[in-house]
Each structure stands twice: as C-alpha cells, then as structure tokens.
Design an enzyme around this catalytic site. Structure first.
Site, PDB file in Angstrom:
ATOM      1  N   SER A  51       2.470   5.625  -6.738  1.00 41.51           N
ATOM      2  CA  SER A  51       2.865   6.643  -5.452  1.00 41.51           C
ATOM      3  C   SER A  51       4.660   6.455  -4.723  1.00 41.51           C
ATOM      4  CB  SER A  51       2.001   5.791  -4.551  1.00 41.51           C
ATOM      5  OG  SER A  51       2.835   3.632  -4.788  1.00 41.51           O
ATOM      6  N   ASP A 338       5.758   1.126   4.758  1.00 44.73           N
ATOM      7  CA  ASP A 338       4.568   0.763   5.001  1.00 44.73           C
ATOM      8  C   ASP A 338       4.375  -0.347   4.168  1.00 44.73           C
ATOM      9  OD1 ASP A 338       4.451   1.520   1.959  1.00 44.73           O
ATOM     10  OD2 ASP A 338       2.991   3.132   1.797  1.00 44.73           O
ATOM     11  N   HIS A 341       6.028   0.624  -0.203  1.00 42.31           N
ATOM     12  CA  HIS A 341       6.747   1.522  -0.808  1.00 42.31           C
ATOM     13  C   HIS A 341       8.025   2.090   0.721  1.00 42.31           C
ATOM     14  CE1 HIS A 341       2.761   3.152  -1.209  1.00 42.31           C
ATOM     15  NE2 HIS A 341       3.336   3.005  -2.337  1.00 42.31           N
TER      16      HIS A 341
END
Length: 374
Positions: A51, A338, A341
């Site tokens: 991600s 977040d 990340h």
C-alpha cells in the site's frame, strides 16, 4: 501461457547474448533513444509492492484494503485513485525525477500497450512476500501474483519489439520493489496468525529473505537487471502502533523486530549481485530515512510526527482514514497521513533522497547513478 515471442526472449537471456555488465551486444532499438523513450533516463519503471506504493490495483478487488475514496487523493490531480496518500507516493516522485510519466496501475493499463510502454505498477495494498500475508483484508495481490502479472504483461509491454530489443529495453529499465512491511503488520504481529509462535524475529527475517531471493531471481529470469529494493521504515513509530500503547513513544520492540529484515537485505543484495550476472541492486534504507526525518523534523518543515492527519482515536491511529472524513488542513506539516502511511510531503522527500541521496540513505549507489549505468 508463454507465447513464441516470449519464449524466444527467454532463450536470448539463457544463451548469453548479455555481455559484460549485463549490456546487450547489439544496437539500440530504433524507436528508443539513448536516454529512453520520450527522453526519460530509462525506458521504463516497473513497480512491485504494497500500500505504500499501490496506485489503484486493489480498487476492483473484493478487498478491505482500498483507498479509492475521499479524502485520499485530496492533494492529487484527479482526486482519489487508490493511492494511500493525500497525494504522491514515493514512486510517483521517482518516476518524475527519471523523466517518466506517472506509472499506471496494472488493473487500469493491462489492456493498453500504449499505457504500459513506460512501465506498470503491480503493487497491491496488504500484499506480502508470503502469500498468506494480509488475508485479513481478503483480496490482495501477493508478490508472487504480482510477478505473474508482470510475466503475463510482457508481450504487451514489448509489443512491436523483437525479442532481442525487448531484452535490451528490460535490462535498462528499473524494477522498484518495496515488500515486507505487511509480513510484519498483517502477519507476524497479528494474534490470529501462528507465525509468532513458529519463528523468533531472526528466523522470520531469514524466512522472508529466502523467499524474497527466490522471487527476485524470478524477475531476473524474466529480464530484470536494474533493481531498486526499499527496506522497512521505523514501523514502531507509525500511528497505528503508537495507538496501541499509552506512553506516546515509539515501540522499540517493533522497531527491533524488523531490524534483522533490513540487515538481511544488504546481505541478500550482495549475494544476488554476485550470483546473477549483469544485475545491479540498490537498497533504499527507509529506516535511516525515517530516523533522520523524525530526529530533524522541524528542519524539514514537519511539526507533527506522532499522529495521523486523517484517522480516529489515540494518535489518530486506532481507526484509519474513513470515507469523507475531514483531514487536517496543514498536511505538509504532518509526517503521517493516516494510521500507516506517510503524507505526500514525506513521500516526495524520501523519493528525492532515494534518487540522489548518499550511501547512508541509498546503498551502494543511488537511483540516478543506477539509471545512468548503460
């Protein structure tokens, strides 16, 4: 299925058309100039990972690991795309510095040769080196599947090229791989996985390194020669981990857990460089980058280092960024976007350090130097 053209391409690799330094002893393909198609430093960049660099491959999967909703992409031209950031990822910045367009996601470009010719992003949120990693998110594309997707794309990527020209183009392209974080966050550290009872930290790092070596060798056998491998950052300092404690300090247990993986990376790179003729490997020391960033946050312009810009609960890391949640307005002052990340500001900074940085951040040479090797 392996096509005749792809079979011929593999035969070229196997029969020694690669001369010293991995360079093909033949003329440049006529429609690729000396610095790559369209004037870039390299012909293309192919991206594999999780991600941190996924740009939309999970959008159409039956997955809980998605970021194709606002406020993700709030600072990205075009809005939410599936990037787990408010804007750029690290590889977006690197692509720009290389003179390439932003690399399209495999899920969006797999039917278009024109979109794939400068590179493809195969990364998938929740993916790991181990196939079982991330199963709590249901749909994801583990590294092994990403490699299969690359193999399935080779005919389109090298369309209108002879087998020999295809081999040369791939040998000059960059292969960026950033794997391993989820094998800890969404495997080893989760109570519903047996992994922690089966392996201590060093044993697990060794298991990952063994599988990683096999996977990177597969990419080499498919034509990759220039590899950029990103290590794992200071995972004990991300808001999700901070939120699990009450001290507000980084978890040194988690930071120490991932150290053997990063240490193994250097050994693995040295061994692969020796055993795979013509290969070049660069290690992006994300751990050192984050250490430098957290130690010198103010000098880089960051004021908030211990909580997410978008999220809920302690350190805004207990629940990650929800759809249509209002994020912080001063995003460039936050290290974390977040629960897991970095912000675009951090991604851009780290991309620049990887591209042109010194050996304490990128070893043994940087991406710019790797790109300039013929």
């Amino acid at each position: 299925m392996i096509t005749l053209k792809f079979y011929c391409f593999l035969c070229l690799l196997a029969t020694g058309l690669l001369s010293s330094g991995g360079r093909l002893a033949m003329a440049q393909p006529s429609h690729w100039n000396s610095s790559g198609a369209g004037g870039g430093m390299v012909p293309a960049m192919f991206v594999f990972g999780d991600s941190l660099i996924d740009n939309g491959n999970n959008n159409d999967l039956n997955s809980f690991a998605k970021a194709n909703y606002f406020p993700y992409g709030i600072d990205f031209n075009g809005g939410p795309t599936g990037r787990f950031s408010n804007g750029y990822t690290m590889v977006d910045e690197i692509a720009e510095l290389l003179g390439l367009p932003l690399i399209p996601a495999y899920s969006q470009a797999s039917d278009s040769r024109d979109q794939m010719v400068r590179g493809v992003n195969f990364a998938s949120a929740a993916a790991g080196i181990l196939d079982v990693t991330g199963r709590n998110f249901v749909g994801r594309l583990p590294f092994n599947q990403q490699i299969k997707n690359f193999e399935n794309s080779l005919d389109q990527i090298t369309d209108n090229l002879s087998a020999s020209d295809a081999a040369q183009v791939l040998s000059r392209s960059l292969f960026f791989v950033g794997m391993g974080s989820n094998d800890y966050l969404n495997n080893y550290l989760l109570p519903n996985y047996p992994t922690r009872n089966q392996y201590n930290g060093q044993q697990f790092a060794d298991l990952l390194s063994k599988e990683y070596t096999t996977q990177l060798t597969k990419l080499y056998n498919l034509g990759a020669r220039k590899f950029v491998l990103a290590g794992i950052g200071k995972m004990g300092c991300i808001p999700s981990i901070l939120a699990q404690g009450t001290s507000g300090r980084c978890s040194e247990d988690v930071n120490e857990l991932i150290l053997p993986f990063n240490e193994n990376m250097r050994t693995m790179i040295n061994n692969l460089s020796t055993n795979l003729p013509g290969s070049k490997f660069v290690f992006v020391n994300v751990h050192n980058m984050f250490q430098d960033l957290l130690s010198n946050a103010r000098s880089y312009g960051f004021r908030v280092v211990n909580r997410g810009c978008c999220g809920i609960g302690r350190n805004r890391g207990q629940v990650t960024c929800l759809p249509f949640q209002t994020p912080c307005p001063n995003r460039n002052e936050y290290v974390f976007w977040d629960a897991f990340h970095p912000t675009e500001a951090v991604n851009v900074l780290m991309g620049r350090k990887a591209f042109g940085g010194t050996p304490d951040f990128v070893y043994p040479i940087n991406i710019q130097q790797l790109a300039n090797i013929s």
